[in-house]
Design a protein around this motif. Structure first.
Motif, PDB file in Angstrom:
ATOM      1  N   LEU A   1      30.926  35.786  41.825  1.00 53.41           N
ATOM      2  CA  LEU A   1      32.380  35.661  41.738  1.00 53.41           C
ATOM      3  C   LEU A   1      32.939  36.004  43.104  1.00 53.41           C
ATOM      4  O   LEU A   1      32.546  37.004  43.718  1.00 53.41           O
ATOM      5  N   ALA A   2      33.867  35.176  43.600  1.00 55.82           N
ATOM      6  CA  ALA A   2      34.533  35.462  44.861  1.00 55.82           C
ATOM      7  C   ALA A   2      35.784  36.288  44.590  1.00 55.82           C
ATOM      8  O   ALA A   2      36.529  36.011  43.648  1.00 55.82           O
ATOM      9  N   ILE A   3      35.998  37.290  45.411  1.00 55.66           N
ATOM     10  CA  ILE A   3      37.229  38.096  45.359  1.00 55.66           C
ATOM     11  C   ILE A   3      37.869  38.016  46.734  1.00 55.66           C
ATOM     12  O   ILE A   3      37.256  38.409  47.736  1.00 55.66           O
ATOM     13  N   VAL A   4      39.077  37.505  46.802  1.00 52.86           N
ATOM     14  CA  VAL A   4      39.752  37.289  48.085  1.00 52.86           C
ATOM     15  C   VAL A   4      41.194  37.751  47.974  1.00 52.86           C
ATOM     16  O   VAL A   4      41.718  37.978  46.889  1.00 52.86           O
ATOM     17  N   GLY A   5      41.840  37.863  49.126  1.00 53.65           N
ATOM     18  CA  GLY A   5      43.239  38.269  49.130  1.00 53.65           C
ATOM     19  C   GLY A   5      43.716  38.620  50.523  1.00 53.65           C
ATOM     20  O   GLY A   5      43.068  38.311  51.524  1.00 53.65           O
ATOM     21  N   ALA A   6      44.835  39.302  50.564  1.00 51.37           N
ATOM     22  CA  ALA A   6      45.551  39.550  51.811  1.00 51.37           C
ATOM     23  C   ALA A   6      44.800  40.502  52.732  1.00 51.37           C
ATOM     24  O   ALA A   6      44.170  41.461  52.278  1.00 51.37           O
ATOM     25  N   ARG A   7      44.884  40.224  54.033  1.00 52.33           N
ATOM     26  CA  ARG A   7      44.358  41.174  55.013  1.00 52.33           C
ATOM     27  C   ARG A   7      45.236  42.433  55.059  1.00 52.33           C
ATOM     28  O   ARG A   7      44.735  43.543  55.189  1.00 52.33           O
ATOM     29  N   SER A   8      46.542  42.251  54.972  1.00 47.71           N
ATOM     30  CA  SER A   8      47.471  43.380  54.992  1.00 47.71           C
ATOM     31  C   SER A   8      47.701  43.877  53.573  1.00 47.71           C
ATOM     32  O   SER A   8      48.832  43.918  53.069  1.00 47.71           O
ATOM     33  N   ALA A   9      46.626  44.250  52.914  1.00 51.41           N
ATOM     34  CA  ALA A   9      46.700  44.629  51.506  1.00 51.41           C
ATOM     35  C   ALA A   9      47.489  45.914  51.320  1.00 51.41           C
ATOM     36  O   ALA A   9      47.483  46.807  52.169  1.00 51.41           O
ATOM     37  N   THR A  10      48.180  46.008  50.186  1.00 47.94           N
ATOM     38  CA  THR A  10      48.796  47.266  49.812  1.00 47.94           C
ATOM     39  C   THR A  10      47.708  48.222  49.321  1.00 47.94           C
ATOM     40  O   THR A  10      46.621  47.785  48.931  1.00 47.94           O
ATOM     41  N   PRO A  11      47.970  49.514  49.321  1.00 51.18           N
ATOM     42  CA  PRO A  11      46.974  50.437  48.766  1.00 51.18           C
ATOM     43  C   PRO A  11      46.606  50.107  47.328  1.00 51.18           C
ATOM     44  O   PRO A  11      45.442  50.181  46.943  1.00 51.18           O
ATOM     45  N   GLY A  12      47.605  49.714  46.518  1.00 45.73           N
ATOM     46  CA  GLY A  12      47.308  49.353  45.138  1.00 45.73           C
ATOM     47  C   GLY A  12      46.453  48.110  45.032  1.00 45.73           C
ATOM     48  O   GLY A  12      45.542  48.032  44.202  1.00 45.73           O
ATOM     49  N   GLY A  13      46.727  47.118  45.868  1.00 46.56           N
ATOM     50  CA  GLY A  13      45.932  45.893  45.857  1.00 46.56           C
ATOM     51  C   GLY A  13      44.501  46.156  46.275  1.00 46.56           C
ATOM     52  O   GLY A  13      43.551  45.627  45.676  1.00 46.56           O
ATOM     53  N   ALA A  14      44.328  46.964  47.313  1.00 47.20           N
ATOM     54  CA  ALA A  14      42.976  47.305  47.757  1.00 47.20           C
ATOM     55  C   ALA A  14      42.217  48.068  46.681  1.00 47.20           C
ATOM     56  O   ALA A  14      41.033  47.826  46.448  1.00 47.20           O
ATOM     57  N   ALA A  15      42.927  48.974  46.005  1.00 39.48           N
ATOM     58  CA  ALA A  15      42.284  49.734  44.935  1.00 39.48           C
ATOM     59  C   ALA A  15      41.863  48.812  43.798  1.00 39.48           C
ATOM     60  O   ALA A  15      40.783  48.967  43.214  1.00 39.48           O
ATOM     61  N   ASN A  16      42.712  47.829  43.460  1.00 34.95           N
ATOM     62  CA  ASN A  16      42.351  46.866  42.416  1.00 34.95           C
ATOM     63  C   ASN A  16      41.123  46.064  42.810  1.00 34.95           C
ATOM     64  O   ASN A  16      40.207  45.859  42.011  1.00 34.95           O
ATOM     65  N   ALA A  17      41.107  45.563  44.042  1.00 37.79           N
ATOM     66  CA  ALA A  17      39.970  44.746  44.490  1.00 37.79           C
ATOM     67  C   ALA A  17      38.679  45.547  44.411  1.00 37.79           C
ATOM     68  O   ALA A  17      37.645  45.045  43.953  1.00 37.79           O
ATOM     69  N   GLN A  18      38.731  46.808  44.839  1.00 36.67           N
ATOM     70  CA  GLN A  18      37.516  47.627  44.821  1.00 36.67           C
ATOM     71  C   GLN A  18      37.070  47.922  43.392  1.00 36.67           C
ATOM     72  O   GLN A  18      35.878  47.829  43.067  1.00 36.67           O
ATOM     73  N   ALA A  19      38.035  48.239  42.524  1.00 32.90           N
ATOM     74  CA  ALA A  19      37.682  48.568  41.141  1.00 32.90           C
ATOM     75  C   ALA A  19      37.132  47.347  40.407  1.00 32.90           C
ATOM     76  O   ALA A  19      36.131  47.443  39.677  1.00 32.90           O
ATOM     77  N   PHE A  20      37.783  46.192  40.575  1.00 26.19           N
ATOM     78  CA  PHE A  20      37.290  44.979  39.920  1.00 26.19           C
ATOM     79  C   PHE A  20      35.898  44.628  40.435  1.00 26.19           C
ATOM     80  O   PHE A  20      35.001  44.276  39.658  1.00 26.19           O
ATOM     81  N   ALA A  21      35.702  44.691  41.764  1.00 27.62           N
ATOM     82  CA  ALA A  21      34.404  44.342  42.332  1.00 27.62           C
ATOM     83  C   ALA A  21      33.316  45.285  41.828  1.00 27.62           C
ATOM     84  O   ALA A  21      32.204  44.844  41.499  1.00 27.62           O
ATOM     85  N   GLU A  22      33.622  46.566  41.757  1.00 26.40           N
ATOM     86  CA  GLU A  22      32.624  47.525  41.296  1.00 26.40           C
ATOM     87  C   GLU A  22      32.225  47.234  39.848  1.00 26.40           C
ATOM     88  O   GLU A  22      31.038  47.233  39.502  1.00 26.40           O
ATOM     89  N   HIS A  23      33.208  46.951  39.012  1.00 20.90           N
ATOM     90  CA  HIS A  23      32.907  46.681  37.607  1.00 20.90           C
ATOM     91  C   HIS A  23      32.150  45.366  37.440  1.00 20.90           C
ATOM     92  O   HIS A  23      31.165  45.293  36.700  1.00 20.90           O
ATOM     93  N   LEU A  24      32.589  44.332  38.128  1.00 19.28           N
ATOM     94  CA  LEU A  24      31.960  43.019  37.985  1.00 19.28           C
ATOM     95  C   LEU A  24      30.548  43.015  38.565  1.00 19.28           C
ATOM     96  O   LEU A  24      29.648  42.384  38.024  1.00 19.28           O
ATOM     97  N   ALA A  25      30.350  43.742  39.686  1.00 17.81           N
ATOM     98  CA  ALA A  25      28.998  43.865  40.236  1.00 17.81           C
ATOM     99  C   ALA A  25      28.110  44.637  39.273  1.00 17.81           C
ATOM    100  O   ALA A  25      26.924  44.321  39.109  1.00 17.81           O
ATOM    101  N   GLY A  26      28.683  45.633  38.618  1.00 17.71           N
ATOM    102  CA  GLY A  26      27.922  46.382  37.630  1.00 17.71           C
ATOM    103  C   GLY A  26      27.520  45.532  36.440  1.00 17.71           C
ATOM    104  O   GLY A  26      26.521  45.815  35.779  1.00 17.71           O
ATOM    105  N   ALA A  27      28.300  44.489  36.161  1.00 18.96           N
ATOM    106  CA  ALA A  27      27.971  43.572  35.068  1.00 18.96           C
ATOM    107  C   ALA A  27      26.946  42.525  35.483  1.00 18.96           C
ATOM    108  O   ALA A  27      26.538  41.703  34.673  1.00 18.96           O
ATOM    109  N   GLY A  28      26.534  42.540  36.769  1.00 21.90           N
ATOM    110  CA  GLY A  28      25.481  41.643  37.219  1.00 21.90           C
ATOM    111  C   GLY A  28      25.930  40.478  38.073  1.00 21.90           C
ATOM    112  O   GLY A  28      25.101  39.665  38.486  1.00 21.90           O
ATOM    113  N   LEU A  29      27.222  40.380  38.374  1.00 21.01           N
ATOM    114  CA  LEU A  29      27.704  39.301  39.234  1.00 21.01           C
ATOM    115  C   LEU A  29      27.607  39.699  40.703  1.00 21.01           C
ATOM    116  O   LEU A  29      27.884  40.852  41.064  1.00 21.01           O
ATOM    117  N   THR A  30      27.213  38.774  41.541  1.00 20.07           N
ATOM    118  CA  THR A  30      27.263  38.984  42.988  1.00 20.07           C
ATOM    119  C   THR A  30      28.693  38.755  43.450  1.00 20.07           C
ATOM    120  O   THR A  30      29.324  37.768  43.069  1.00 20.07           O
TER     121      THR A  30
END
Length: 384
Positions: free
Chosen positions: A114-143
């Protein structure tokens, strides 16, 4: 085998013969060795005299030798369009690269991703969401696939790496022997050790603006879907989402505050048919991807689940808040920047800003009296 790779490198390193002409020559004659063996008249009949002149010019032996030496180093690989290991997902895009330079595990390019993309000038909340989603999805077995850029990309890579067995692929817009931005040197090393870095560009290619939109098609092609976390109108992330849709991939978007310019791109995608997601489970369900029964799905920003002060501090350090309001005292502007555009509890805000609760409450009161923020039920605050 090295002679075969040298022929591929000779074809792709010839100046003036771009990927489209390279693919047309391969379609007409077969492998690169057969292209060069075809003879000038045969090349002219298929591609014209200009292409024949370029094709039979003296090869750049030094660059070919350097690429072969790079590929011989541990962990480095060059995949050709004719290799069985070439990722099938890229064969489904209109213009697959003739060569891929890979640092790390090339098998990950063919994994469920799964690709996760977004703004370079991310807000703290947006960055936190990206990290949390990526951690969970990677834990489910997705690259997790992203582009190694500042903001959302870096947060997605870090989230995947935070999982003990999590895997991530960085698709870059420079040569595979370079890291851009330079501040991601350590992150790039970790990705190469536990995942893969991939580029279609020759070694030594610097960071040129026109190469980054082109790499977006590879991000889309390597993944089963694309999740856009934050994006302004006109963002390159919207290009990635469009390319993914054209390739038959799923497109997901996290909604945000109507007051945030970085939510407008996501809202446009949702209006155009992207799947609105609030939790990682929404993505897994849409992809019909099995997930561990005990796994907890991270909430999207704006919910009341509190993050640890350490996690909030890390997010603030890696993903600085938007530029402060110029007409405010610096301490008030810093708090507004840390607050972002969504409701936030005071504990997380204190961790992001680095202020004591007493100092923070005093600043919040001043901002509230000035009409810049509102206090919400549950001890949360939101900027206007």
């Amino acid at each position: 085998m090295e002679d075969d790779l040298a022929a591929w490198l000779r074809l792709t390193l010839l100046p003036g013969i771009g990927p489209e002409r390279q693919r047309s020559l391969l379609a007409a004659f077969g492998l690169p060795g057969q292209v060069f063996a075809a003879g000038r008249s045969a090349i002219i009949a298929v591609a014209g005299a200009d292409t024949a002149d370029l094709l039979f010019a003296a090869p750049d032996e030094a660059r070919i030798a350097a690429a072969l030496a790079w590929a011989a180093e541990p962990g480095n690989h060059i995949l050709t369009l004719g290799d069985a290991a070439y990722p099938r997902g890229l064969l489904e895009i209109p213009d697959p690269p003739v060569l891929l330079y890979v640092k790390g595990d090339p098998a990950l390019l063919s994994s469920n991703a799964l690709a996760i993309v977004g703004a370079r000038s991310a807000t703290p909340g947006g960055a936190a969401n990206a990290q949390a989603f990526a951690e969970h999805l990677a834990g489910a077995g997705l690259t997790i696939v992203s582009g190694l850029a500042l903001g959302i990309d870096a947060a997605a890579h870090r989230g995947a790496l935070a999982q003990g067995e999590g895997k991530t692929v960085a698709v870059i817009g420079t040569g595979a022997d370079r890291v851009y931005p330079a501040r991601h040197q350590a992150l790039a090393r970790e990705i190469a050790q536990r995942g893969a870095i991939v580029s279609e560009l020759p070694l030594g290619t610097p960071a040129l603006p026109h190469n980054f939109p082109r790499r977006n098609r590879l991000i889309a092609g390597l993944a089963r879907g694309v999740l856009v976390v934050e994006a302004a109108i006109g963002s390159g992330s919207l290009i990635t989402a469009r390319l993914a849709s054209e390739c038959g991939r799923e497109v997901f978007a996290i909604p945000g505050s109507i007051h945030s310019p970085l939510a407008r791109g996501c809202h446009r995608l949702i209006r155009d048919g992207a799947k609105l997601v609030e939790t990682a489970a929404d993505v897994l369900d849409e992809l019909a991807w099995g997930r561990p029964a005990a796994a907890e799905t991270p909430p999207a920003r704006g919910t009341q689940r509190r993050r640890s002060p350490a996690a909030a501090d890390a997010s603030q350090a890696l993903f600085p808040p938007p530029a402060p309001d110029a007409d405010l005292p610096p301490e008030q502007a810093a708090v507004l920047g840390a607050l972002g555009h969504d409701p936030l509890d005071v504990d997380t805000l204190a961790a992001r800003s680095g202020l004591t609760l007493d100092a923070l409450y005093a600043i919040l009161l001043a901002l509230e009296l000035d009409g810049r923020i509102s206090r919400l039920p549950g001890g949360r605050y939101q900027r206007h």
